[in-house]
Design an enzyme around this catalytic site. Sequence first.
Site, short mmCIF file in Angstrom:
data_model
loop_
_atom_site.label_atom_id
_atom_site.label_comp_id
_atom_site.label_asym_id
_atom_site.label_seq_id
_atom_site.Cartn_x
_atom_site.Cartn_y
_atom_site.Cartn_z
N ALA A 188 12.88 -8.53 -53.24
CA ALA A 188 13.01 -7.33 -52.56
C ALA A 188 12.10 -6.34 -53.30
CB ALA A 188 14.51 -7.20 -52.67
N SER A 204 10.23 -8.39 -58.13
CA SER A 204 11.30 -7.38 -57.15
C SER A 204 9.85 -5.97 -57.32
CB SER A 204 12.24 -6.48 -56.72
OG SER A 204 12.69 -8.03 -56.67
N GLU A 210 12.75 -0.02 15.27
CA GLU A 210 12.67 0.61 13.89
C GLU A 210 14.12 1.70 13.73
OE1 GLU A 210 11.03 0.36 11.12
OE2 GLU A 210 11.22 -1.88 12.51
N ALA A 217 0.94 -1.18 0.15
CA ALA A 217 -0.23 0.16 -0.28
C ALA A 217 0.95 1.02 0.21
CB ALA A 217 -1.31 0.13 1.24
N GLY A 218 2.01 0.79 0.00
CA GLY A 218 3.24 2.05 0.29
C GLY A 218 3.14 3.37 -0.68
N ALA A 267 8.25 -7.70 -61.87
CA ALA A 267 8.67 -7.10 -61.03
C ALA A 267 8.64 -5.28 -61.53
CB ALA A 267 10.73 -6.40 -61.23
N TYR A 308 -3.91 -1.00 -46.00
CA TYR A 308 -4.05 -0.06 -45.21
C TYR A 308 -4.75 1.18 -46.56
CZ TYR A 308 -5.44 3.82 -41.45
OH TYR A 308 -6.07 4.39 -40.75
N ARG A 318 11.36 6.70 -1.38
CA ARG A 318 12.74 7.15 -1.96
C ARG A 318 12.76 6.87 -3.10
NH1 ARG A 318 14.23 3.35 3.58
NH2 ARG A 318 11.51 2.80 3.20
C1 UD1 Z 1 10.06 -2.29 7.38
C2 UD1 Z 1 9.88 -3.17 8.76
C3 UD1 Z 1 11.65 -2.87 8.76
C4 UD1 Z 1 12.64 -4.27 8.12
C5 UD1 Z 1 11.79 -3.57 6.48
C6 UD1 Z 1 12.59 -4.25 6.09
C7 UD1 Z 1 8.19 -2.42 10.17
C8 UD1 Z 1 7.74 -0.41 11.07
N1 UD1 Z 1 9.68 -1.37 9.79
O1 UD1 Z 1 10.90 -1.24 7.17
O2 UD1 Z 1 11.52 -3.31 11.04
O3 UD1 Z 1 14.06 -4.10 8.52
O4 UD1 Z 1 10.23 -3.49 6.74
O5 UD1 Z 1 12.43 -4.47 4.66
O6 UD1 Z 1 7.57 -2.28 9.87
N2 UD1 Z 1 3.36 -0.45 3.51
C9 UD1 Z 1 2.25 -0.57 3.41
N3 UD1 Z 1 1.21 0.88 4.13
C10 UD1 Z 1 1.92 0.99 5.01
C11 UD1 Z 1 3.34 1.56 5.36
C12 UD1 Z 1 3.44 0.14 4.34
O7 UD1 Z 1 1.13 -1.46 2.72
O8 UD1 Z 1 0.97 2.03 5.90
C13 UD1 Z 1 4.38 -1.57 3.23
C14 UD1 Z 1 4.93 -0.66 1.62
O9 UD1 Z 1 4.18 -0.94 0.51
C15 UD1 Z 1 6.01 -1.27 1.41
C16 UD1 Z 1 6.34 -2.05 2.97
O10 UD1 Z 1 4.75 -2.60 3.92
O11 UD1 Z 1 5.80 -2.85 0.52
C17 UD1 Z 1 6.83 -1.89 3.90
O12 UD1 Z 1 6.88 -0.46 3.90
P1 UD1 Z 1 8.73 0.06 4.03
O13 UD1 Z 1 8.20 1.54 4.12
O14 UD1 Z 1 9.02 0.30 2.60
O15 UD1 Z 1 8.38 0.04 5.11
P2 UD1 Z 1 11.00 -0.12 5.49
O16 UD1 Z 1 11.45 1.28 6.18
O17 UD1 Z 1 11.10 -0.77 4.53
CA CA Z 2 11.30 -1.48 2.88
#
Ligand code: UD1
Ligand code: CA
Length: 448
Positions: free
Chosen positions: A371, A396, A150, A8-9, A414, A378, A13
């Site tokens: 060739a 050709s 974390e 969902a993220g 040709a 079309y 980065r």
């Molecule tokens: C997370 C872990 C961290 C671990 C790392 C490994 C937590 C708090 N931290 O950190 O300990 O070392 O993964 O890669 O879990 N996502 C959602 N919804 C949200 C937030 C994130 O679905 O609200 C999904 C993202 O799309 C992603 C995954 O969860 O696929 C991990 O999220 P990301 O933000 O990359 O976590 P990290 O900071 O890497």
């Molecule tokens: Ca990650």
Amino acid sequence: MKAIVLAAGLGKRMKSSLPKVIHKILGKPMVNWVISSIIKSGIKTQDITVVTGYKAEIVEGLLPEGVKKVRQNEQLGTGHAVMQAMKTIEGNDPILVIPGDVPLIEPHTIKRLLEDAVKGYETLVLTMKLDDPAEYGRVIEKNGKIRIVEAKDASPDERKISEVNTGIYVFDAQFLRNALEKLSPDNAQGEYYLTDVVQFAQKAKKLIIGDPTESIGINNRIELSRAQKVAQLRINRRHQLNGVTIIDPDSTYIDPEAVIGKDTVIEPMTFIYGKTTIGERCNIGPFTRVFNSAIHNDVTIVRSEVDEAVVHNNCSVGPFSRLRPGAILLEGVKIGNFVEVKKATIGKGSKAQHLTYIGDAEIGENVNVGAGTITCNYDGRRKHRTVIGDGSFIGSNTALVAPVNVGKGSVIGAGSVITEDVPDYSLGLGRARQVNKIDRYRKSEKGE
Ligand code: UD1
Ligand code: CA
């Protein structure tokens, strides 16, 4: 056994307007790599729940058929994402949780976790040891309990810990339901961390992964390209061990699902993408891209583009050919330089060797397409078909203005523009007769 994939993220980065998990590795979205590995580890497609949120429609549109989709409308953290999924998961099967950004995870690693899951642990965490633990959560084991801190919340001493969280866990379902209720967003990022669940487990275990390249999370485009390199060489090695010669693995890119037969040689700078199968004893490349195509045995393809085409045994394609969707070459066909074929079947042993366009056509066996032949398919509004019978010879620089049929065993002179059907065993000529104007170009009046 159930699985939850977190996707969902936004992936800040990545600096992208697209969700992180759909960025591709060898043409396949990252999240689909994760899902493939889960399925290969033995979990059924319908037992996988993918949590989407940021640009959810785009992510959902790319997911394999049959997986369950759950929305997390606000991205309040990995713990919050799992809460959304758990609303739809019933029963007491152990639950694998895995982030959508660990594309290199191998099925056997997931299997190992699942094998331990049946031993009654409330939580199993997959960890890894890194020289640079960077921003990963640090793993601390004390008195049989495991805690994950974390990086952003860690003390300077905790930051020195080199064993980190891969983000991959197996939870007892009932334990997970109870533990999620205890989460609070009381941390540096103001999020519901899934990592906080782990400390509540009385019976917890961690497994250290042997090869941490498998569990690297992809957070930026440098990590994306590194992961692609690992995946690429891993796939190439598998084909090499199965009897495929790959001259330069570093410049050969093969889709994870592609199938290649033994004694086939893949030359440098070759891309084999999508659902492609290649038979035995073929020679593919250099500088060739094959996409969603079926290539049979003993086929040579040099410096060419092949897209949704079917190429039967003993054909040769290229250099500089382009087979577009719907091109079907039957046995022993030769397609040469600067020849484009689209939605056309070319019969056994036929040849189009130079500078030709064949579109919306059906060409019989043993036809020689000279060739510069063009099927004019079309008319500015609609596409029309050209049919050429067995054994014909197209001279050709012929324009075949479709719809038009050339019968079997016929010859086209040709330079013809053919607008009317040509019967079997006939000579078709469609051009102005040559006129020689004798003495017309002497330089001077005196005749010199
Ligand atoms: C997370 C872990 C961290 C671990 C790392 C490994 C937590 C708090 N931290 O950190 O300990 O070392 O993964 O890669 O879990 N996502 C959602 N919804 C949200 C937030 C994130 O679905 O609200 C999904 C993202 O799309 C992603 C995954 O969860 O696929 C991990 O999220 P990301 O933000 O990359 O976590 P990290 O900071 O890497
Ligand atoms: Ca990650």
